[in-house]
Design a protein around this motif. Structure first.
Motif, PDB file in Angstrom:
ATOM      1  N   ALA A 175       0.865  -1.080  -0.032  1.00  0.00           N
ATOM      2  CA  ALA A 175      -0.035  -0.010  -0.126  1.00  0.00           C
ATOM      3  C   ALA A 175       0.802   1.264   0.032  1.00  0.00           C
ATOM      4  CB  ALA A 175      -0.889  -0.007   1.276  1.00  0.00           C
ATOM      5  N   ILE A 178      -6.435   2.286  -2.786  1.00  0.00           N
ATOM      6  CA  ILE A 178      -5.540   3.476  -3.161  1.00  0.00           C
ATOM      7  C   ILE A 178      -5.745   3.405  -4.759  1.00  0.00           C
ATOM      8  CG2 ILE A 178      -3.133   4.435  -3.777  1.00  0.00           C
ATOM      9  CD1 ILE A 178      -2.534   3.162  -0.885  1.00  0.00           C
ATOM     10  N   ASN A 179      -5.624   2.190  -5.450  1.00  0.00           N
ATOM     11  CA  ASN A 179      -5.707   2.349  -6.933  1.00  0.00           C
ATOM     12  C   ASN A 179      -7.201   2.097  -7.586  1.00  0.00           C
ATOM     13  OD1 ASN A 179      -2.875   2.124  -8.064  1.00  0.00           O
ATOM     14  ND2 ASN A 179      -2.855   0.613  -6.444  1.00  0.00           N
ATOM     15  N   VAL A 186      -2.964  -9.868  -2.269  1.00  0.00           N
ATOM     16  CA  VAL A 186      -3.447  -8.520  -1.927  1.00  0.00           C
ATOM     17  C   VAL A 186      -3.653  -7.495  -2.954  1.00  0.00           C
ATOM     18  CG1 VAL A 186      -0.926  -7.653  -1.524  1.00  0.00           C
ATOM     19  CG2 VAL A 186      -2.672  -6.672   0.038  1.00  0.00           C
ATOM     20  N   LEU A 230      -5.554   2.634   3.833  1.00  0.00           N
ATOM     21  CA  LEU A 230      -6.033   2.085   2.843  1.00  0.00           C
ATOM     22  C   LEU A 230      -5.238   1.058   2.216  1.00  0.00           C
ATOM     23  CD1 LEU A 230      -6.920   5.102   0.914  1.00  0.00           C
ATOM     24  CD2 LEU A 230      -8.569   3.509   1.766  1.00  0.00           C
ATOM     25  N   CYS A 231      -5.454   0.029   1.623  1.00  0.00           N
ATOM     26  CA  CYS A 231      -4.786  -0.904   1.060  1.00  0.00           C
ATOM     27  C   CYS A 231      -4.207  -0.505  -0.368  1.00  0.00           C
ATOM     28  CB  CYS A 231      -5.333  -2.502   1.125  1.00  0.00           C
ATOM     29  SG  CYS A 231      -6.400  -2.889  -0.103  1.00  0.00           S
ATOM     30  N   PRO A 232      -3.505  -1.385  -1.070  1.00  0.00           N
ATOM     31  CA  PRO A 232      -3.167  -0.993  -2.630  1.00  0.00           C
ATOM     32  C   PRO A 232      -4.261  -1.128  -3.367  1.00  0.00           C
ATOM     33  CG  PRO A 232      -2.142  -3.011  -1.948  1.00  0.00           C
ATOM     34  CD  PRO A 232      -2.873  -2.419  -0.616  1.00  0.00           C
ATOM     35  N   VAL A 256      -1.474   5.676   4.805  1.00  0.00           N
ATOM     36  CA  VAL A 256      -2.324   4.667   4.618  1.00  0.00           C
ATOM     37  C   VAL A 256      -1.734   3.225   4.939  1.00  0.00           C
ATOM     38  CG1 VAL A 256      -2.711   5.871   2.390  1.00  0.00           C
ATOM     39  CG2 VAL A 256      -0.989   4.150   2.233  1.00  0.00           C
ATOM     40  N   ALA A 278      -0.707  -0.579 -11.633  1.00  0.00           N
ATOM     41  CA  ALA A 278      -0.059  -0.929 -10.327  1.00  0.00           C
ATOM     42  C   ALA A 278      -0.413  -2.144  -9.861  1.00  0.00           C
ATOM     43  CB  ALA A 278      -0.218   0.476  -9.402  1.00  0.00           C
ATOM     44  N   LEU A 279      -1.488  -2.473  -9.975  1.00  0.00           N
ATOM     45  CA  LEU A 279      -1.699  -3.940  -9.374  1.00  0.00           C
ATOM     46  C   LEU A 279      -1.448  -4.917 -10.223  1.00  0.00           C
ATOM     47  CD1 LEU A 279      -5.356  -2.886  -8.129  1.00  0.00           C
ATOM     48  CD2 LEU A 279      -3.381  -2.745  -6.870  1.00  0.00           C
TER      49      LEU A 279
END
Lengths: 199, 776
Positions: A18, B94-95, B632, B89-91, A133, B646-647
């Motif tokens: 994150a 965020i995306n 994740v 927030l997790c990735p 975050v 990004a993911l």
């Protein structure tokens, strides 16, 4: 250790990245992440560790000291800025000088990539995006007192030993309680060459 | 409604404008995945608005602000200090904003008369008329029940209410179900049996008050990352952490006790723990006597599970079972949280009941810091079934087979009771019915069964057999690519509505931008279909707000009472847990504080649980357990997250996690074979998994789909598939199967940023398959 800074707690890192995604979202970084994630025991465990610029205080930022173009500035409150792109010549000295292996060079973009503590956010009282975050608090932004209020008994280290040199940093590392009494060792072991101590 | 409501928008400090002249070379052309303009990083932020809303993904429902530019377009995210996530927030969160204006968005209805044809863009009228004519044709020839509807648990509750009503009132079919059937229905069934209410007993904040946390079958660090802050917060106070998982996940790594049991043996383990609790006199007999029924029968059955026997079944040391019993029962306040790891089984309900038995027997229930919870996989996994989208439920969690409940709903809907269909079948069963041509037409809304259902060959065959298939989506999912009609609908940022998170806290999502031209809300499409089917009088809903008003009334007086919840209250409070019977009621974050449950007798009905082996038998040919799960960076079938650069870069492809004892090296091509098929993945060799178990994350389509290998066996009560265990073997292979690109509408090319590393032969670099963040 600067007053309000980032504390890194590897024990809490879940490796979710994150922080990496958030760093890309910070306006001052323009789509590039200035933070990276290391896996400390691949194949053994899922342990991971976010790596940010440690914002060295003493000696003052080795990366800045060796920069031949004076492109890396240190602010009055201890933030080691990214290389000024109008000055950076892309020589890579900062990469070699950093004891923590943080700066990267994007040669194509002639861009040094390194955390600048989100100056565009911290200037307004906001925490850097990564620490804001971080789902687990592996990255915490605040003062030591604020950290200790949230995590009673937490102990941190801001001194790291590399051979004979001890580096004190603006960013601090959460360490197991019995390890804080002496600096955290870092760097390569001292070696002998042909029986001669080369320290 | 305007794109942003100024009253709800929060002003943001004006940052120092960046000087474009100092932009480093190379960055001006940077194009972020998600269609962000090239100068996105220099956007004029003076006119920026922050719209408070929540993440569209998992059941934690983190609060976030969507950044909206002067032109009314979503272009970024800002953390929000909501009390669920307190900025975290997790990735994925965020995306998430990047999908709102993503170039892969569907912006016109797609249609074809047969699957042999290519899709072509068409008008809304043509797509709706064709759909209605196919519904009529199929229902006239084969009966109303020959047409089915499959909803989704990422829809707002208003839309799930509409899906259930549309099926019963407009389509007049009993066949309606939803993909929450693949999520937490085992826990729902167990909670209903034991407590008469289908939700977690405690809010997340109770975790901070607990002295012992038992996490069973939940990779919290990857699936619900933001929830870890509660776990660490409890640990800061000295709480102990017990993790039950065949893999050493990020949470398990730092647990006080990590029980790496063999997949499919959970109830044998929990029965043995209860056995020890009883043997050591650690039960709360006073609580059991006052508040429970069935304790004697439970006590008798767990005598058959001494630690030695369960240790053999579960493949863990007996001493660990004793240790767990002592730590959990000995704690002042203990909580158990579980997720798909124990729920995705042919004995999923039993597994959850065995955890409930442990909590109840030790008196860890209904107190601050003591209780149970199930962590919802989908954003509205909880709310998605509360108001009639599930095949056996009517709004308010009423039973569709209960005459009184049927009368109540028919009165609200204004139809005769004789017109209301009975109970239908579950999602997987509907696919089997499509194979048998019992269901000949299907509308899918917000789901992607081609990736998410087990036994892909059966799923594909079922859908291919269907004479007509329409799908609502905002991207062309693998399932939508198989349809006859695809309706382009809104994302969560283009509509308003509520979701209920894993705590049963109802939160409100706000509209941040107008939908792209050509895109309609799901509500509009459902109402328009109903109107064309002649049921328009029952579907006069201009938007979500009007649907919510009817939903409130329809739930009044039920266990799932939403009557006291209004949009205005949600805006003021940030969320209210149901039941909330009046507009003055504060909601019910914690259940059973007075010791009463929602059964008529007010007691907890403890249930006898017996362990039985998984449905897929181990043999010499298939000696290993294959288990599946999430990573994740991706969400469910990956239809959304596999398009965000990004993911994709973080986790470009699936892998198979194997123990070093099998002799493979990381990166080796490994063929995983089950009784359903075989696929080749790069090996990720790690000591963080049991030697008798292999793991594959399931977010990708064939030929890299874990669900091409998993078994379509169902729990007899919850009808949840047994994703988490099947018999398998592994063998060396020549080359690794490549991940196909996500489908895109006709005339468009796959978005390049989503292709990062797609054909990269390198294996993932960490035990959890994440790529390195630094790619320069």
């Amino acid at each position: 250790m600067m007053g309000r800074t980032i504390f890194i707690d590897p024990g809490r890192c879940i490796g979710c990245q994150a922080c990496v995604s958030a760093c890309r979202e910070c306006d001052s970084h323009r789509g590039k992440s200035m933070i990276h994630l290391d896996y400390t025991e691949p194949g053994m465990s899922v342990a991971s560790l976010p790596t940010v610029c440690m914002h060295c205080e003493d000696p003052v930022a080795p990366c800045a000291e060796v920069c031949p173009a004076d492109a890396i500035l240190v602010t009055a409150d201890g933030v080691v800025q990214q290389a000024d792109t109008t000055r950076c010549i892309g020589c890579g000295n900062c990469v070699n000088a950093c004891p923590f292996g943080v700066p990267k060079i994007d040669l194509q973009a002639k861009l040094q990539m390194k955390c600048n503590l989100c100056y565009d956010r911290t200037a307004y009282g906001l925490a850097p995006m990564c620490a804001t975050v971080c789902p687990t608090g592996a990255l915490f932004y605040g003062t030591l007192e604020e950290l200790q209020a949230e995590r009673p008994g937490v102990q941190v280290a801001d001194s790291f030993v590399f051979g004979d040199v001890m580096v004190s940093t603006g960013v601090a590392m959460v360490v197991p309680a019995d390890k804080v009494q002496w600096p955290v060792p870092g760097g390569l072991p001292v070696v002998e060459i042909n029986g001669v101590d080369v320290r | 409604m305007t794109a942003t409501d100024p009253a709800k928008a929060v002003s943001r400090p004006v940052p120092v404008p960046l000087d474009p002249s100092i932009s480093p070379p190379g960055t001006r052309n940077f194009r972020d995945a998600g269609g962000i303009p090239a100068d996105r990083w220099h956007a004029d932020q003076n006119g920026e608005t922050l719209v408070p809303t929540h993440c569209c993904f998992c059941g934690v429902q983190c609060g976030m602000y969507l950044r909206v530019d002067k032109g009314g377009k979503v272009f970024g995210v800002e953390p929000r200090n909501h009390d669920i996530n307190r900025m975290r927030l997790c990735p994925k969160g965020i995306n998430a904003y990047q999908q709102v204006n993503h170039p892969d968005r569907l912006t016109a209805p797609l249609m074809r008369r047969s699957r042999d044809e290519e899709f072509r863009e068409c008008s809304w009228d043509e797509a709706l008329d064709f759909t209605v004519s196919e519904i009529r044709r199929i229902q006239q020839a084969h009966g109303n029940d020959a047409f089915g509807l499959l909803g989704g648990a990422s829809l707002f509750s208003e839309k799930t209410y509409l899906v259930g009503k549309f099926a019963r009132v407009a389509l007049k079919t009993k066949h309606v179900d939803y993909n929450g059937r693949l999520c937490m229905v085992s826990a729902a069934g167990a909670n209903k049996l034991a407590f008469g209410i289908d939700r977690a007993g405690n809010p997340f904040s109770d975790i901070l008050l607990s002295d012992c946390l038992l996490i069973a079958g939940s990779n919290v660090g990857e699936c619900f990352p933001v929830m870890t802050q509660y776990l660490w917060g409890a640990r800061d106070r000295g709480a102990s952490l017990i993790v039950i998982d065949p893999r050493e996940t990020a949470i398990a790594r730092t647990a006080d006790i990590h029980v790496a049991l063999k997949p499919g043996t959970d109830s044998a383990f929990f029965n043995a723990v209860l056995h020890v609790v009883i043997a050591e006199g650690l039960t709360d007999e006073a609580y059991l006597a006052a508040h429970t029924t069935g304790w004697d029968a439970v006590k008798a059955i767990v005598q058959e599970y001494p630690p030695a026997r369960s240790a053999e079944i579960c493949g863990v040391p007996a001493a660990q079972i004793v240790q767990v019993a002592r730590v959990f029962a000995g704690a002042d306040k203990a909580m158990a949280w579980h997720a798909r790891g124990i729920e995705h089984h042919s004995q999923g309900v039993e597994n959850c009941l065995s955890v409930i038995n442990l909590c109840v027997a030790t008196g860890h229930i209904g107190k601050p810091g003591a209780g149970y919870g199930t962590i919802t996989g989908q954003g509205n996994g909880q709310g998605g079934r509360e108001h009639g989208q599930k095949s056996d439920l009517l709004p308010g969690g009423r039973s569709i087979t209960n005459p009184e409940h049927r009368r109540q709903i028919c009165a609200i809907w204004g139809i005769e009771e004789s017109e209301l269909p009975g109970a239908g079948t579950s999602m997987m069963e509907m696919v089997w019915q499509m194979q048998r041509r019992e269901i000949r037409g299907l509308i899918g809304i917000c789901n992607n069964p081609f990736v998410s259902l087990p036994n892909y060959a059966v799923v594909k065959d079922g859908y291919d057999t269907a004479e007509f298939h329409a799908q609502f989506d905002f991207f062309l999912s693998e399932t939508a690519a198989n349809a006859h009609v695809v309706f382009p609908v809104t994302t969560w940022a283009e509509d308003e509505g509520v979701m209920a998170n894993a705590e049963a806290r109802v939160v409100k999502h706000n509209k941040a931008q107008e939908p792209p031209a050509g895109v309609r809300t799901d509500t509009w499409v459902i109402c328009e279909l109903a109107r064309r089917l002649g049921a328009g009088d029952h579907f006069d809903f201009p938007g979500s707000r009007e649907v919510f008003e009817e939903l409130r009334v329809a739930s009044a007086g039920t266990v799932n009472d939403y009557y006291g919840i209004t949009y205005e209250r949600l805006d003021e409070t940030g969320g209210i847990a149901w039941p909330c019977p009046t507009t003055e009621h504060p909601g019910t974050p914690r259940l059973f504080e007075d010791g009463r449950t929602y059964h008529p007798d007010g007691k907890i009905h403890m249930q006898v649980v017996e362990w039985h082996p998984p449905m897929d038998a181990y043999t010499e040919e298939f000696p290993l357990s294959l288990t599946t799960g999430r990573t994740v960076a991706h969400f469910l079938s990956g239809n959304q997250t596999r398009r965000l650069g990004a993911l994709v870069e973080q986790t470009p492809r699936p892998w198979v996690e194997v123990h070093p004892s099998h002799g493979f090296r990381t990166g080796d091509p490994v063929r995983v074979v089950t009784r359903r098929g075989s696929e080749v993945f790069p090996a990720l060799v790690t000591e963080a998994i049991r030697p008798d178990t292999v793991f594959i994350p399931y977010h990708w389509p064939v030929p890299t789909a874990a669900n091409a290998l998993t078994i379509d066996a169902l729990d007899p009560r919850s009808k949840i598939p047994e994703y988490k265990v099947c018999a398998a073997r592994i063998e060396a292979a020549e080359r690794i199967d490549e991940v196909p690109a996500p489908p895109v509408p006709p005339g468009r090319e796959a978005y390049p940023e989503a292709q990062v590393s797609r054909t990269d032969p390198l294996p993932p670099t960490s035990p959890q398959g994440r790529g390195t963040a630094e790619r320069s």
